[in-house]
Design an enzyme around this catalytic site. Sequence first.
Site, PDB file in Angstrom:
ATOM      1  N   ASN A   1       2.152  -2.103   5.401  1.00 31.31           N
ATOM      2  CA  ASN A   1       1.363  -0.996   5.690  1.00 31.31           C
ATOM      3  C   ASN A   1       0.099  -0.772   5.018  1.00 31.31           C
ATOM      4  O   ASN A   1      -0.904  -0.090   5.821  1.00 31.31           O
ATOM      5  CB  ASN A   1       2.275   0.346   5.013  1.00 31.31           C
ATOM      6  CG  ASN A   1       1.624   1.104   4.788  1.00 31.31           C
ATOM      7  OD1 ASN A   1       1.558   2.023   5.807  1.00 31.31           O
ATOM      8  ND2 ASN A   1       0.901   1.583   3.832  1.00 31.31           N
TER       9      ASN A   1
ATOM     10  N   ALA B   1      -9.844  -3.801  16.547  1.00 38.50           N
ATOM     11  CA  ALA B   1      -9.965  -5.421  16.887  1.00 38.50           C
ATOM     12  C   ALA B   1      -8.454  -5.901  15.733  1.00 38.50           C
ATOM     13  O   ALA B   1      -8.044  -6.728  16.329  1.00 38.50           O
ATOM     14  CB  ALA B   1     -10.946  -6.125  16.492  1.00 38.50           C
TER      15      ALA B   1
ATOM     16  N   TYR C   1     -11.610  -1.837  13.232  1.00 39.32           N
ATOM     17  CA  TYR C   1     -10.238  -1.336  13.190  1.00 39.32           C
ATOM     18  C   TYR C   1      -9.512  -1.802  14.346  1.00 39.32           C
ATOM     19  O   TYR C   1      -8.283  -2.166  14.307  1.00 39.32           O
ATOM     20  CB  TYR C   1     -10.216   0.009  12.700  1.00 39.32           C
ATOM     21  CG  TYR C   1      -8.982   0.568  12.431  1.00 39.32           C
ATOM     22  CD1 TYR C   1      -8.276   0.526  11.238  1.00 39.32           C
ATOM     23  CD2 TYR C   1      -8.432   1.423  13.160  1.00 39.32           C
ATOM     24  CE1 TYR C   1      -7.172   1.031  10.939  1.00 39.32           C
ATOM     25  CE2 TYR C   1      -7.005   2.144  12.906  1.00 39.32           C
ATOM     26  CZ  TYR C   1      -6.571   1.810  11.913  1.00 39.32           C
ATOM     27  OH  TYR C   1      -5.263   2.527  11.718  1.00 39.32           O
TER      28      TYR C   1
ATOM     29  N   GLY D   1       0.965  -1.303  -0.188  1.00 42.34           N
ATOM     30  CA  GLY D   1       0.024   0.016  -0.061  1.00 42.34           C
ATOM     31  C   GLY D   1       0.944   1.364   0.028  1.00 42.34           C
ATOM     32  O   GLY D   1       0.480   2.148   0.965  1.00 42.34           O
TER      33      GLY D   1
ATOM     34  N   ILE E   1      -1.990  10.595  12.002  1.00 35.92           N
ATOM     35  CA  ILE E   1      -1.326  11.180  11.082  1.00 35.92           C
ATOM     36  C   ILE E   1      -2.155  11.658   9.775  1.00 35.92           C
ATOM     37  O   ILE E   1      -3.124  11.068   9.476  1.00 35.92           O
ATOM     38  CB  ILE E   1      -0.330   9.900  10.549  1.00 35.92           C
ATOM     39  CG1 ILE E   1       0.397   9.197  11.572  1.00 35.92           C
ATOM     40  CG2 ILE E   1       0.794  10.443   9.511  1.00 35.92           C
ATOM     41  CD1 ILE E   1       1.186   9.760  12.335  1.00 35.92           C
TER      42      ILE E   1
ATOM     43  N   SER F   1      -1.665   0.652  15.327  1.00 36.97           N
ATOM     44  CA  SER F   1      -2.289   2.163  15.648  1.00 36.97           C
ATOM     45  C   SER F   1      -2.437   2.024  16.935  1.00 36.97           C
ATOM     46  O   SER F   1      -2.452   1.210  17.659  1.00 36.97           O
ATOM     47  CB  SER F   1      -3.651   1.979  14.811  1.00 36.97           C
ATOM     48  OG  SER F   1      -4.534   3.169  15.374  1.00 36.97           O
TER      49      SER F   1
ATOM     50  N   ASP G   1      -3.261  -6.998  -4.443  1.00 30.98           N
ATOM     51  CA  ASP G   1      -4.593  -6.812  -3.544  1.00 30.98           C
ATOM     52  C   ASP G   1      -4.292  -7.595  -2.341  1.00 30.98           C
ATOM     53  O   ASP G   1      -4.273  -8.753  -2.357  1.00 30.98           O
ATOM     54  CB  ASP G   1      -5.647  -7.136  -3.967  1.00 30.98           C
ATOM     55  CG  ASP G   1      -7.079  -6.740  -3.069  1.00 30.98           C
ATOM     56  OD1 ASP G   1      -6.770  -6.535  -1.992  1.00 30.98           O
ATOM     57  OD2 ASP G   1      -8.042  -7.032  -3.526  1.00 30.98           O
TER      58      ASP G   1
ATOM     59  N   ARG H   1       0.295   5.964  -1.643  1.00 34.26           N
ATOM     60  CA  ARG H   1       0.005   7.262  -1.056  1.00 34.26           C
ATOM     61  C   ARG H   1       0.012   7.229   0.515  1.00 34.26           C
ATOM     62  O   ARG H   1       0.486   5.979   0.991  1.00 34.26           O
ATOM     63  CB  ARG H   1      -1.425   7.519  -1.411  1.00 34.26           C
ATOM     64  CG  ARG H   1      -2.492   6.747  -1.056  1.00 34.26           C
ATOM     65  CD  ARG H   1      -3.711   6.833  -1.919  1.00 34.26           C
ATOM     66  NE  ARG H   1      -4.643   5.859  -1.663  1.00 34.26           N
ATOM     67  CZ  ARG H   1      -5.856   5.744  -0.877  1.00 34.26           C
ATOM     68  NH1 ARG H   1      -5.558   6.763  -0.008  1.00 34.26           N
ATOM     69  NH2 ARG H   1      -6.462   4.731  -0.534  1.00 34.26           N
TER      70      ARG H   1
END
Length: 251
Positions: free
Chosen positions: A93, A160, A158, A15, A191, A145, A66, A18
């Site tokens: 990422n 979890a 997210y 990923g 971020i 995160s 993917d 960007r």
Amino acid sequence: MIRVDLGGKVALVTGAGRGIGAAIARRLGASGAHVIVNYRSSEAEAHAVTKSILDAGGHAVAVQGDIGDAESTEALFAGVLKQHGDLDILINNAGVVKDGLLVTMRDADWQRVIDVNLTGLMRTTRLALRSMMRARKGSIVNLASIQALRGGRGQANYAAAKAGVLGLTRAAALEVADRGVRVNAVLPGFIETDMTQVIQRRAGDTVLAQIPQARFGQPEDVACLVAFLASEAAAYITGQALVVDGGLSIA
Ligand code: NAP
């Protein structure tokens, strides 16, 4: 600015067209790594990242794949290993959010976030480990995160998934430590990227007021830490979860 030497290393960043992934790819490229810039849909952006690394005198190539799909991920790795031999560095990422309160969360939104952020990361890690354990060297850095620690309203899926990433990081680190392979996680705070645009628009001032350093993080803030963990400068660090959040999680 930490300067690390990644000369001669082959690094895959998932990923990386960007956001944080693009900044990581550029930093690894500037540190001498041959960077494989993975993208799912951001083809033009991934080629722009690749070009910027090449223009700066580095080595890079953009490759579609993917991470939420098993077959696509296997094809990505088969191509990378055929082209480059062993993989020295994997940066997991790629990530998505599908926010919504748990009480009304759709199964599809739960599943998509788990599929990409956790199951996809497990698959790329498994594929990379096969090559790294054979070579008896390698470094994997997983993007978790601070929501893995804090939860987050509207982010049960997210949080979890990212908490799962921490568990996977520690288990994998234990399993491969004696094979010369390190696995670590970084936990970014807030971020400024596409992922946080909506929150920033709706509640930017409230979030900013909670950050002790009084600024939002930039993708480069995360990229510096990731490059350090990927490098030999972090040779004795494994199984760790390092926070990069301007103090948000201790406020
Ligand atoms: P972003 O701007 O939304 O970018 C997400 C990236 O993930 C894009 O490059 C996207 O690629 C890629 N991606 C999504 N699904 C993919 C898939 N199935 N296969 C391959 N690539 C896929 O997000 P970001 O802010 O840079 O976040 C990067 C990572 O840091 C994520 O894991 C995120 O959870 C984590 N993180 C971010 C923050 C933050 O505040 N921004 C905080 C903590 C953790 P395409 O565009 O090609 O689809």
